[in-house]
Design a protein around this motif. Structure first.
Motif, short mmCIF file in Angstrom:
data_model
loop_
_atom_site.label_atom_id
_atom_site.label_comp_id
_atom_site.label_asym_id
_atom_site.label_seq_id
_atom_site.Cartn_x
_atom_site.Cartn_y
_atom_site.Cartn_z
N THR A 196 -2.17 1.98 -1.16
CA THR A 196 -3.24 1.07 -0.77
C THR A 196 -4.00 0.68 -2.03
O THR A 196 -3.55 -0.15 -2.79
CB THR A 196 -4.16 1.72 0.28
N ASP A 197 -5.20 1.25 -2.26
CA ASP A 197 -5.98 0.92 -3.44
C ASP A 197 -6.56 2.20 -4.02
O ASP A 197 -6.33 3.29 -3.49
CB ASP A 197 -7.08 -0.08 -3.09
N THR B 223 -10.71 -2.44 0.59
CA THR B 223 -9.81 -3.59 0.54
C THR B 223 -8.64 -3.40 1.49
O THR B 223 -8.39 -2.30 2.00
CB THR B 223 -9.28 -3.80 -0.88
N ASP B 224 -7.91 -4.50 1.68
CA ASP B 224 -6.71 -4.45 2.53
C ASP B 224 -5.43 -4.46 1.71
O ASP B 224 -4.36 -4.86 2.20
CB ASP B 224 -6.70 -5.64 3.50
N ASN B 225 -5.50 -4.05 0.45
CA ASN B 225 -4.32 -4.04 -0.40
C ASN B 225 -3.25 -3.10 0.14
O ASN B 225 -3.55 -1.97 0.56
CB ASN B 225 -4.69 -3.62 -1.82
N ARG B 226 -2.01 -3.57 0.07
CA ARG B 226 -0.86 -2.76 0.46
C ARG B 226 0.24 -3.01 -0.55
O ARG B 226 0.59 -4.16 -0.82
CB ARG B 226 -0.36 -3.12 1.87
N GLY C 19 -4.02 -9.04 0.80
CA GLY C 19 -4.45 -8.82 2.18
C GLY C 19 -5.78 -9.43 2.58
O GLY C 19 -6.14 -9.40 3.76
N GLU C 20 -6.53 -10.00 1.67
CA GLU C 20 -7.81 -10.60 2.02
C GLU C 20 -7.75 -12.11 1.83
O GLU C 20 -7.06 -12.61 0.93
CB GLU C 20 -8.93 -10.00 1.18
N THR D 112 -11.53 1.41 -1.63
CA THR D 112 -10.87 1.76 -0.36
C THR D 112 -11.17 0.77 0.75
O THR D 112 -10.51 0.78 1.79
CB THR D 112 -11.30 3.17 0.08
#
Length: 451
Positions: free
Chosen positions: A229-230, A237-240, A269-270, A235
């Motif tokens: 993720t991040d 964020t919507d990073n994957r 993701g954003e 934490t």
């Protein structure tokens, strides 16, 4: 000695025995010769028996004294030689538990010199680059742990914070850890040949992230992959992301080879997500970046890296290249590039660069200070390239020509001197007359200790 003792006692007894009948003759009738001889024999026999008894008792006493002396001598030796220190970790390991404290301290200082007309943070600088404390160890059932906090920069940040499971050649890691970007990034900051890693590793945002990964190492093959993720600070964020790395590490005689490659995909993701790529001039204590793309609207990132290295006795060589592509919804997708080529040589006999598990490892001086030696002394040269110009974006190009001298007095202490000449094209900070092509000199020193 025993014979002399017996003779002296017998002589004394005989004198007493002879005197006794003479005294008795004055008091009573004179006994016969046979009676006197029998009486003398009886007295002598009694004396001999008593002497034998005394000798036996003396031998027993001497034996006991000898045993006592031996015990006293042993105790004295034990006091003279300090007892070995207790090893609680070894005791814990018997039940599958262990605990090892960890830490490192790095202090950097130096200067950055740019043209006088450049409005930038230059001149002298210094900082505590890293100040980490933590612990690692094993747990029953093949599990392990590692946790470190970094207190540098007036902030507290988590470094590694992981739980691991190992079964033979296979290992699973969950938590905050590196996601397999490159040889340079995965090599600990304790064991790098320059005080800062190659420019592309920081420019492209390589960092630890929260995730789940697996590693398989058997023979000369190392395969690593994970989902992330991040980092701890982002934490929300919507990073994957998905990352993978494959390394082949054969040995040819005494030469250790390393060939590797990696792929990386990060979904931002954003809706309004942005990325920014930038880098300092060799040293970290300046806030100035002469190359900088600024914020770029992006949906995702895709990276690909290649690695090659060789270690042959005191000599090592390493080169890497990394391509970072950005998926930008409103414009053409740019691809930025960074890479470096490096050679190094130990000036002290018997020393070589450490290597383990698909990355460079600790150098252990063959003749450390404190054991009659000087430690290890290593000289390194590096060409470092970063290109942030593409698809209409002018983030600048940085070409670094760098040298370092690394002295390790012992396994866990290090002093390093670094110099870099940075030649810039399309620098984002122009001179007073608008020139964006110029050079910057950077000089840095480091004192380091770890445990």
């Amino acid at each position: 000695m025993k014979t002399a003792f017996k003779l002296s006692v017998l002589a004394a007894a005989m004198s007493c025995t002879i005197a006794t009948p003479v005294f008795a003759q004055d008091a009573a009738a004179t006994p016969t010769a046979e009676e006197e001889l029998a009486a003398m024999r009886a007295q002598l026999q009694a004396l001999v028996s008593r002497i034998d008894q005394l000798e036996t008792e003396l031998e027993q006493t001497q034996a006991a004294q000898a045993d006592q002396d031996a015990v006293i001598a042993a105790n004295a030796e034990a006091v003279a030689q300090p007892a070995p220190e207790p090893k609680p970790a070894a005791v814990l390991e018997k039940s599958g538990w262990s605990f090892k404290p960890r830490g490192r301290l790095m202090f950097d200082a130096g200067t950055v010199n740019a043209p006088d007309s450049v409005d930038a943070d230059t001149g002298f600088g210094n900082e505590v680059r890293r100040a980490r404390l933590g612990a690692s160890g094993d747990l029953p059932g093949g599990f392990g742990y590692k946790f470190e906090l970094d207190f540098a920069g007036n902030e507290v940040e988590a470094a590694d914070a992981i739980l691991t499971y190992e079964d033979g050649d296979f290992e699973v890691t969950v938590g905050h850890h590196n996601n397999f970007q490159s040889l340079e990034e995965l090599t600990s900051s304790l064991h790098t040949s320059f005080i800062e890693r190659a420019a592309f590793t920081d420019a492209f945002g390589f960092e630890r992230r929260i995730g789940l990964s697996a590693s398989y190492e058997a023979g000369i093959v190392l395969a690593q992959a994970g989902v992330f993720t991040d980092n701890f600070d982002d934490t929300g964020t919507d990073n994957r992301g998905v990352d993978g790395r494959l390394v082949v590490m054969p040995k040819l005689g005494n030469t250790q080879l390393h060939l590797g490659g990696s792929l990386h995909y990060n979904e931002l993701g954003e809706e309004d997500a942005t990325v920014r790529y930038r880098q300092r001039p060799l040293v970290h204590f300046t806030s100035t970046r002469f190359v900088n793309t600024g914020n770029l609207g992006a949906d995702s990132e895709f990276g690909a890296g290649l690695e090659a290295a060789a270690i042959a006795g005191p000599f090592h060589a390493v080169a890497e290249g990394y391509w970072q592509n950005v998926d930008m919804p409103l414009s053409e997708n740019p691809t930025f590039f960074g890479g470096y080529a490096e050679v190094g040589y130990f000036l002290t006999g018997g020393d070589t660069r450490g290597y383990k598990g698909g990355k460079f490892d600790r150098t252990k001086p063959a003749n450390p200070v404190g054991e009659g030696g000087f430690g290890s002394l290593q000289f390194n040269l590096r060409y470092d390239h970063l290109d942030l110009n593409d698809a209409g974006i002018l983030g600048g190009v940085q070409n670094g020509y760098q040298a370092s001298l690394v002295w390790k007095p012992t396994d866990y202490t290090l002093f390093s001197v670094n110099y870099g000449r940075m030649d810039y094209k399309d620098a984002v900070i122009p001179t007073a007359d608008g020139d964006t092509d110029y050079g910057v000199d950077a000089f840095g020193v480091r004192a380091q200790v770890d445990f």
